[in-house]
Every structure is written in C-alpha cells, then in structure tokens.
Write an enzyme that holds these catalytic residues in place. Structure first.
Site, PDB file in Angstrom:
ATOM      1  N   GLU A  76       0.697  -1.150  -0.098  1.00 33.37           N
ATOM      2  CA  GLU A  76       0.124   0.073   0.001  1.00 33.37           C
ATOM      3  C   GLU A  76       0.951   1.251   0.048  1.00 33.37           C
ATOM      4  O   GLU A  76       0.531   2.167  -0.417  1.00 33.37           O
ATOM      5  CB  GLU A  76      -0.882  -0.014   1.204  1.00 33.37           C
ATOM      6  CG  GLU A  76      -1.983  -1.109   1.346  1.00 33.37           C
ATOM      7  CD  GLU A  76      -2.762  -1.293   2.593  1.00 33.37           C
ATOM      8  OE1 GLU A  76      -3.835  -1.555   2.521  1.00 33.37           O
ATOM      9  OE2 GLU A  76      -2.070  -0.954   3.624  1.00 33.37           O
TER      10      GLU A  76
ATOM     11  N   ASP B 105     -13.137  -3.703  -1.913  1.00 31.51           N
ATOM     12  CA  ASP B 105     -14.129  -4.653  -2.077  1.00 31.51           C
ATOM     13  C   ASP B 105     -15.516  -4.233  -1.335  1.00 31.51           C
ATOM     14  O   ASP B 105     -15.247  -3.713  -0.317  1.00 31.51           O
ATOM     15  CB  ASP B 105     -13.957  -6.236  -2.183  1.00 31.51           C
ATOM     16  CG  ASP B 105     -13.534  -6.343  -0.847  1.00 31.51           C
ATOM     17  OD1 ASP B 105     -14.135  -6.991  -0.084  1.00 31.51           O
ATOM     18  OD2 ASP B 105     -12.264  -6.246  -0.275  1.00 31.51           O
TER      19      ASP B 105
END
Length: 216
Positions: free
Chosen positions: A11, A185
């Site tokens: 990330e 998601d």
C-alpha cells in the site's frame, strides 16, 4: 514529524520511493523516515498495530498520525476504488454489554474514537465521510456483518483489522489521528468488485501516493 502508518508494504511502497525515505529500523518494526515524515508498516491485526504505534510514539517525536490504506466495505452505497475519510472508529468484537457498556466499547474507554480530519476534508473534496469498525476477524460475508457489525449502534461502512488499535493508541498518547481508506471490495456486491485484490492493491498504492502529495 508526521507519521504515515499502514498494515501492508504494498500500500505504501510507491510513496516510500517517491519521498526517498531511508529505512531506519527493520528488525522488529519496519520504519522509514526523512527529516519531516515517517512511514511505518505495522503488519496485520490489532496487536501488531497497537504494539508498533506505541513503540514509535515512545521513541520518536511525532506530532500527528495518518493511517492510509485499503479496506473492505459493507455499505451498498460504496464501490471499489472509493476514497473515504473516516469519522468514527469502533471495535466490532468488544462486548462488555453485561456491564452496561455499548457493544463495541472497551470497558472504561470511549464508546468510539473520532478522527482529526478538518484539513484533510478540505483537501480531498471527492472523498466520502464514513465510519469504520475493526477486529482480528477477517469479515468477508453478510452473515459476519450481521453477527458483528450490525450490533454497533451506528452506521458502519468500512471494515479493517488495525484502525481501532491505531486510534486507541493515539488517544492514550494524546496525538492527532486521521484515517483515509480506499475501498478494495464491498461485501455481497459482486458487480462492484471488478479488479482482483492483488491487482487492485497496486492501483491503490499509486492512488495513495497522489493523496499524500496533496496533504503532506
């Protein structure tokens, strides 16, 4: 010094490279820094998050903390790639209701933690403001949302495994704490999850860098 903290190297790796940070610790904790900013990769889970942030705040002079990274969603209004600024932070598995505490509240601690987001909200105008809940359970089904998340007396849109630990640690050390999340998601919404996670996290890493360029 500002601290940027997250769970996964993927990330933050683009941002670490862009800011040309030097790795200063790697034995137990992965820490990068220059004269103005520090990045820490804590790993996944509440204990890892709390232990590593406590270590940093005990050793280094940190003014404010920003947690930025990817998280799942449990809100049908969200879609993959949405940028969120977190308002309130809950523990989704703390249950001391037998003693009169709210579900999600750790005994003798606040019911939830609020973030310090005023400046970030002004800078990232397209972001949505939502609440998050954390636990050491990887919540990935609507049944788990019903069993753990819906018991909280507030609207929860985002789920992760670290944010609450960062927030409680920041509270105990009296440090400003902000949270920015990118939705990876949405539970139960197959049509919104177009990119698989291994590919999405690379996209998210680049988006995180663009966000940090605006706020650092």
């Amino acid at each position: 010094m500002k601290l940027i903290i997250g769970a996964m190297h993927e990330e933050l790796q683009d941002s670490i490279a862009f800011y040309k940070l030097n790795k200063v610790e790697n034995e137990k904790f992965t820490i990068y820094k220059n004269e103005e900013i520090m990045f820490c990769i804590t790993g996944i889970g509440l204990v890892n998050a709390a232990a590593q942030l406590s270590y940093i705040l005990s050793k280094y002079d940190i003014d404010s903390i920003i947690n930025i990274g990817t998280s799942g969603g449990c809100d049908k209004e969200l879609k993959q790639g949405d940028i969120l600024i977190i308002d309130k932070i809950y523990n989704s598995v703390a249950d001391a209701t037998a003693f009169g505490y709210a579900y999600g509240q750790v005994p003798r601690m606040p019911k939830y933690y609020e973030t310090s987001n005023k400046d970030i909200i002004k800078t990232i105008s397209k972001a949505k403001i939502k609440n998050i809940a954390s636990s050491d359970i990887f919540i990935h089904s609507t049944e788990q949302v019903k069993n753990f998340i819906n018991k909280i007396e507030d609207k929860i849109s985002v789920l992760d495994m670290e944010c609450f630990a960062y927030a409680q640690t920041a509270y105990l050390f009296e440090k400003e704490f902000s949270v920015i999340k990118i939705i990876s998601d949405v539970i139960g919404e197959k049509n919104t999850n177009n990119v698989q996670f291994n590919d999405f996290i690379k996209i998210a890493g680049k988006e995180i860098l663009e966000i940090l360029k605006k706020i650092l």
